[in-house]
Scaffold this motif. Sequence first.
Motif, PDB file in Angstrom:
ATOM      1  N   ASP A 268      11.792  99.443  53.232  1.00  0.00           N
ATOM      2  CA  ASP A 268      10.470  99.904  53.650  1.00  0.00           C
ATOM      3  C   ASP A 268      10.254  99.543  55.118  1.00  0.00           C
ATOM      4  N   ASP A 269       9.027  99.714  55.593  1.00  0.00           N
ATOM      5  CA  ASP A 269       8.735  99.449  57.000  1.00  0.00           C
ATOM      6  C   ASP A 269       8.461  97.978  57.282  1.00  0.00           C
ATOM      7  N   SER A 270       8.458  97.156  56.245  1.00  0.00           N
ATOM      8  CA  SER A 270       8.045  95.759  56.401  1.00  0.00           C
ATOM      9  C   SER A 270       9.194  94.780  56.253  1.00  0.00           C
ATOM     10  N   TRP A 271      10.411  95.221  56.558  1.00  0.00           N
ATOM     11  CA  TRP A 271      11.574  94.347  56.545  1.00  0.00           C
ATOM     12  C   TRP A 271      11.914  93.854  55.139  1.00  0.00           C
ATOM     13  N   ASN A 272      11.772  94.751  54.169  1.00  0.00           N
ATOM     14  CA  ASN A 272      12.224  94.468  52.808  1.00  0.00           C
ATOM     15  C   ASN A 272      13.322  95.465  52.457  1.00  0.00           C
ATOM     16  N   PHE A 273      14.517  94.995  52.196  1.00  0.00           N
ATOM     17  CA  PHE A 273      15.605  95.896  51.821  1.00  0.00           C
ATOM     18  C   PHE A 273      16.827  95.118  51.368  1.00  0.00           C
ATOM     19  N   VAL A 274      17.757  95.845  50.745  1.00  0.00           N
ATOM     20  CA  VAL A 274      19.074  95.326  50.389  1.00  0.00           C
ATOM     21  C   VAL A 274      20.058  95.817  51.435  1.00  0.00           C
ATOM     22  N   ALA A 275      20.957  94.949  51.877  1.00  0.00           N
ATOM     23  CA  ALA A 275      21.889  95.307  52.941  1.00  0.00           C
ATOM     24  C   ALA A 275      23.335  95.065  52.512  1.00  0.00           C
ATOM     25  N   PHE A 276      24.202  96.009  52.866  1.00  0.00           N
ATOM     26  CA  PHE A 276      25.645  95.825  52.771  1.00  0.00           C
ATOM     27  C   PHE A 276      26.157  95.874  54.202  1.00  0.00           C
TER      28      PHE A 276
ATOM     29  N   THR B 154      12.303 103.936  62.855  1.00  0.00           N
ATOM     30  CA  THR B 154      12.552 102.504  62.905  1.00  0.00           C
ATOM     31  C   THR B 154      11.225 101.781  63.055  1.00  0.00           C
ATOM     32  N   PRO B 155      11.069 100.606  62.419  1.00  0.00           N
ATOM     33  CA  PRO B 155       9.825  99.862  62.565  1.00  0.00           C
ATOM     34  C   PRO B 155       9.654  99.256  63.953  1.00  0.00           C
ATOM     35  N   GLU B 156      10.723  99.314  64.763  1.00  0.00           N
ATOM     36  CA  GLU B 156      10.640  98.792  66.122  1.00  0.00           C
ATOM     37  C   GLU B 156      10.338  99.936  67.093  1.00  0.00           C
TER      38      GLU B 156
ATOM     39  N   TYR C 248      16.900  91.222  52.394  1.00  0.00           N
ATOM     40  CA  TYR C 248      15.862  90.885  53.360  1.00  0.00           C
ATOM     41  C   TYR C 248      14.513  90.934  52.647  1.00  0.00           C
ATOM     42  N   ASN C 249      13.755  89.864  52.769  1.00  0.00           N
ATOM     43  CA  ASN C 249      12.403  89.798  52.232  1.00  0.00           C
ATOM     44  C   ASN C 249      11.458  89.473  53.382  1.00  0.00           C
ATOM     45  N   GLU C 250      10.774  90.506  53.876  1.00  0.00           N
ATOM     46  CA  GLU C 250       9.894  90.384  55.036  1.00  0.00           C
ATOM     47  C   GLU C 250      10.636  89.760  56.215  1.00  0.00           C
ATOM     48  N   GLY C 251      11.880  90.176  56.380  1.00  0.00           N
ATOM     49  CA  GLY C 251      12.673  89.764  57.526  1.00  0.00           C
ATOM     50  C   GLY C 251      13.555  88.565  57.308  1.00  0.00           C
ATOM     51  N   ALA C 252      13.319  87.790  56.246  1.00  0.00           N
ATOM     52  CA  ALA C 252      14.148  86.618  55.960  1.00  0.00           C
ATOM     53  C   ALA C 252      15.347  87.040  55.127  1.00  0.00           C
ATOM     54  N   LEU C 253      16.556  86.727  55.611  1.00  0.00           N
ATOM     55  CA  LEU C 253      17.790  87.146  54.952  1.00  0.00           C
ATOM     56  C   LEU C 253      18.274  86.093  53.972  1.00  0.00           C
ATOM     57  N   THR C 254      18.530  86.532  52.727  1.00  0.00           N
ATOM     58  CA  THR C 254      19.167  85.689  51.719  1.00  0.00           C
ATOM     59  C   THR C 254      20.509  86.303  51.365  1.00  0.00           C
TER      60      THR C 254
ATOM     61  N   ALA D 169      17.040  92.568  44.243  1.00  0.00           N
ATOM     62  CA  ALA D 169      15.850  92.904  45.015  1.00  0.00           C
ATOM     63  C   ALA D 169      14.789  93.532  44.124  1.00  0.00           C
ATOM     64  N   GLN D 170      13.556  93.547  44.595  1.00  0.00           N
ATOM     65  CA  GLN D 170      12.488  94.221  43.871  1.00  0.00           C
ATOM     66  C   GLN D 170      12.878  95.668  43.605  1.00  0.00           C
ATOM     67  N   PRO D 171      12.689  96.163  42.375  1.00  0.00           N
ATOM     68  CA  PRO D 171      13.153  97.515  42.032  1.00  0.00           C
ATOM     69  C   PRO D 171      12.210  98.616  42.458  1.00  0.00           C
ATOM     70  N   PHE D 172      11.661  98.537  43.650  1.00  0.00           N
ATOM     71  CA  PHE D 172      10.866  99.627  44.194  1.00  0.00           C
ATOM     72  C   PHE D 172      11.791 100.634  44.867  1.00  0.00           C
ATOM     73  N   PRO D 173      11.476 101.924  44.777  1.00  0.00           N
ATOM     74  CA  PRO D 173      12.222 102.894  45.587  1.00  0.00           C
ATOM     75  C   PRO D 173      12.013 102.619  47.077  1.00  0.00           C
ATOM     76  N   GLY D 174      12.962 103.010  47.876  1.00  0.00           N
ATOM     77  CA  GLY D 174      12.854 102.859  49.325  1.00  0.00           C
ATOM     78  C   GLY D 174      13.860 103.758  50.008  1.00  0.00           C
ATOM     79  N   HIS D 175      13.912 103.678  51.320  1.00  0.00           N
ATOM     80  CA  HIS D 175      14.793 104.553  52.102  1.00  0.00           C
ATOM     81  C   HIS D 175      16.153 103.893  52.331  1.00  0.00           C
TER      82      HIS D 175
END
Length: 327
Positions: free
Chosen positions: A68-76, A6-8, A95-101, A147-153
């Motif tokens: 990723d570790d910088s608060w970028n991800f897709v959430a369900f 976790t990043p925290e 989430y884009n650097e922690g901001a939720l859309t 979201a940006q099409p980068f691979p992630g966890h």
Amino acid sequence: MSTWKTPESRGWSFTERLITGYGAGIGEFGSSYALDTGTGPLLNGRISANLRLIRNRGVGAGLVCRADDSWNFVAFYTAPEEADSPATFARFGVYNEGALTSVVNLDEPIVLGTGYNRFSLEFFSGQLRGEIKTKDGHYELLTTCVAQPFPGHAGLLRLYGTGLMATDVIVQRTTIPLTQEAVAAEPVATQYDFDVFLCHSGTDKDLVRLIAKAFAANDIRYWLDEEQLTYGDGVATKIADGLQRTRYVVPCISANLAKSGWARAEYNAILNAEFSGDTARIVIPLVLDESDAENVPILLRDKKRAFYANKTEFEHFLRFLTQRTPA
């Protein structure tokens, strides 16, 4: 050694059979997330888990992908409309650097059971499918990835400082499309209604109108927001429908494009599909001005691009669209 991180610095505990999350998160929604790094970064995959939310009101939790570790991800995830409500709604958000859309939510409310509820998230190409099974019902939500099409966890998400217990977490890499039922639920274009979908910054609107005029003069069918959207329309729904019905997605590259979240979302969804081997739709950058290299997004720099300022180049581009677009 646990493959979870976790990043925290606190708030999560990992054992072989149980993952727990607790305490306040960060930001407006009190968010906190944990990632499974065991399978490595995923572009296409699945995650499922049994989730138990400790409180039964004002709680939110779910799954994430391409994180990723910088608060970028897709959430369900699920979240209530009001903090004291026992009913919650299934949602997709970015989430884009922690901001939720928020992207889309299920109209039907869900009352989660007091025990474990089964959550699953599938992500393949530009499509996302979320599913929740409770003791009283089964709920499904589909959307196009913006979201940006980068691979992630893949991993777990908590909201509002919700206490969470997770068991039977399964993360899988996949090279096959979503389940047949999910694919069938998406509209499939057997014939394209538009040749070109124009992604652009609102600041470049006057120049893009001239491009659209040139397309029309050459019988090139185009999708342009100001001509397709009207008052009361759901913007995200109309854009997704337009992308589905279009052969080529054309981001209009300029210094202004980097500031346009909508334009990035539009072409990123198609890039995501291309990177996964789906070439039904193709992204072709169109550079509006002379400042080429500095303004072309990194993900588009390997693509052959067209140039509007060079009239000979632009004429070649028009000819390409006229010859190559489906009738």
